[in-house]
Design an enzyme around this catalytic site. Structure first.
Site: not given
Length: 384
Positions: A139, A214, A217-218, A246, A249, A273
């Site tokens: 982002h 998610h 992640n992040a 996948d 990630h 995502d």
């Protein structure tokens, strides 16, 4: 086939709730109905011996595909993304928007609301701009802001009734109040792109947050003295955790850990995502205002190299669940269909292959590759 015709699907291994059956499926007026004995006169039958039939997939979190994005005011671009994922078995899609200027997000959400009214989309998910500078991922950090409840309300109202979920960092100023505002207005509050600690994440759940965007992640990683938001969100039975499976990630062992930690698939939602490059070749693409390079199917920001969404489709997520994580298929479909449908309040119509529900289904071959996709009793991809 059109939705007003009756069709008997027989010979396939049908993934029913908690079991695999060889009983035929009857599709009648767009719905699943009790199958008759034999094949009555005038009833069209399709032999699917050697195939699998699973419920249509439901994706809570996808930004685009087929070369296009939902961060647009062009409905044809959005329809292209819907069609790409539909061809891979996703019969119900919620469109996710990345961080942008508030007025741009309102315009994009207003356009998407028309596709929601048309039944093409299940709703709009705002992923940003109310997220942490420290965990912004792909982002644009220049466009991030604290979740002022007035700004949150502006986006919700701008979506014209189509807002279904918003991801925010609850530790930011206005975060807890905004979580309560979302919950009070029937919008799912999701904790994500957050630098919160364990206690702040728990407080957000107490305030009404019900989704972990998610997971892993992040957000800060697990630490034995600072468990952070992961432990809080994983342990709380009120929270549905999104996973991007996948193989990029999350390591497969982490996926296994989540399954063991939750005790069942009932709190797990597999998401893509996905960004515009899903279903496309390697190259340069856009994720909102950010330029992304895709190499060997892995999407990363051109500047900085952060992972920028995925090129995943949910048929691949199912295949990896069964073949990599060795999850029985009758359990593997639950995070792909029932859990996200239930979170959206659609499980009375979608998410499982049961009589009376909408005939959304995916026909797969022995290797779990998509052969055909049916939505509402009509074939929308392939011919079995």
């Amino acid at each position: 086939m059109t939705a007003d015709r009756s069709l008997l699907l027989r010979g396939a291994r049908v993934v029913r709730p908690g079991r695999v059956s060889t009983e035929p499926l009857l599709v009648e007026n767009g719905l699943l109905a009790p199958a008759p004995a034999g094949t009555p006169d005038g009833l069209e039958a399709v032999d699917l011996t050697g195939r699998w039939i699973v419920p249509g997939f439901v994706d809570l979190h996808t930004h685009g595909g087929g070369g296009t994005s939902y961060s647009t005011t062009d409905p044809d671009e959005a329809r292209t993304a819907v069609a790409l994922h539909r061809a891979h078995g996703t019969t119900t899609t919620m469109a996710s928007l990345v961080t942008g200027e508030l007025d741009d997000l309102v315009r994009q959400a207003a356009m998407l609301s028309e596709l929601v009214e048309d039944g093409e989309l299940a709703g709009v998910h705002f992923e940003g701009p109310f997220i942490s500078q420290h965990r912004c991922g792909a982002h644009n950090p220049d466009l991030l802001r604290d979740p002022d409840p007035a700004d949150v309300r502006k986006l919700v109202e701008g979506a014209r009734g189509a807002a279904r979920m918003m991801t925010l960092a609850p530790e930011l100023a206005g975060g807890m109040e905004s979580v309560r505002l979302l919950a009070d207005n029937g919008v799912i509050a999701a904790v994500g792109h957050t630098d919160s600690d364990y206690d702040a994440a728990l407080a957000a759940v107490d305030a009404g947050a019900t989704v972990a965007t998610h997971l892993f992640n992040a957000m800060p990683g697990l630490h034995h003295r600072a468990p952070g938001p992961i432990a809080a969100l994983l342990e709380d039975e009120r929270v549905t955790v999104e996973l991007i499976t996948d193989g990029i990630h999350l390591h497969p062992a982490v996926v296994d850990l989540v399954w063991r930690s939750t005790g069942s698939p009932g709190r797990i939602a597999y998401i893509t995502d996905a960004m515009a490059a899903a279903g496309m070749s390697d190259g340069k693409y856009m994720l909102g205002p950010m330029e992304v390079n895709v190499e060997d199917g892995v999407a990363r920001l051109v500047q900085g190299g952060s992972i920028a969404g995925s090129t995943l489709t949910l048929d691949t997520a199912l295949k990896r669940a069964v073949q990599v994580n060795e999850i029985p298929i009758e359990q593997a479909v639950v995070p792909l269909s029932l859990v996200p449908a239930r979170l959206l309040g659609l499980d009375g119509d979608l998410g499982t292959l049961e009589d009376g529900k909408r005939a959304d289904l995916v026909v797969l071959d022995d290797d779990l590759e998509v052969v055909a996709v049916m939505r509402g009793g009509s074939w929308v991809h392939g011919a079995p």
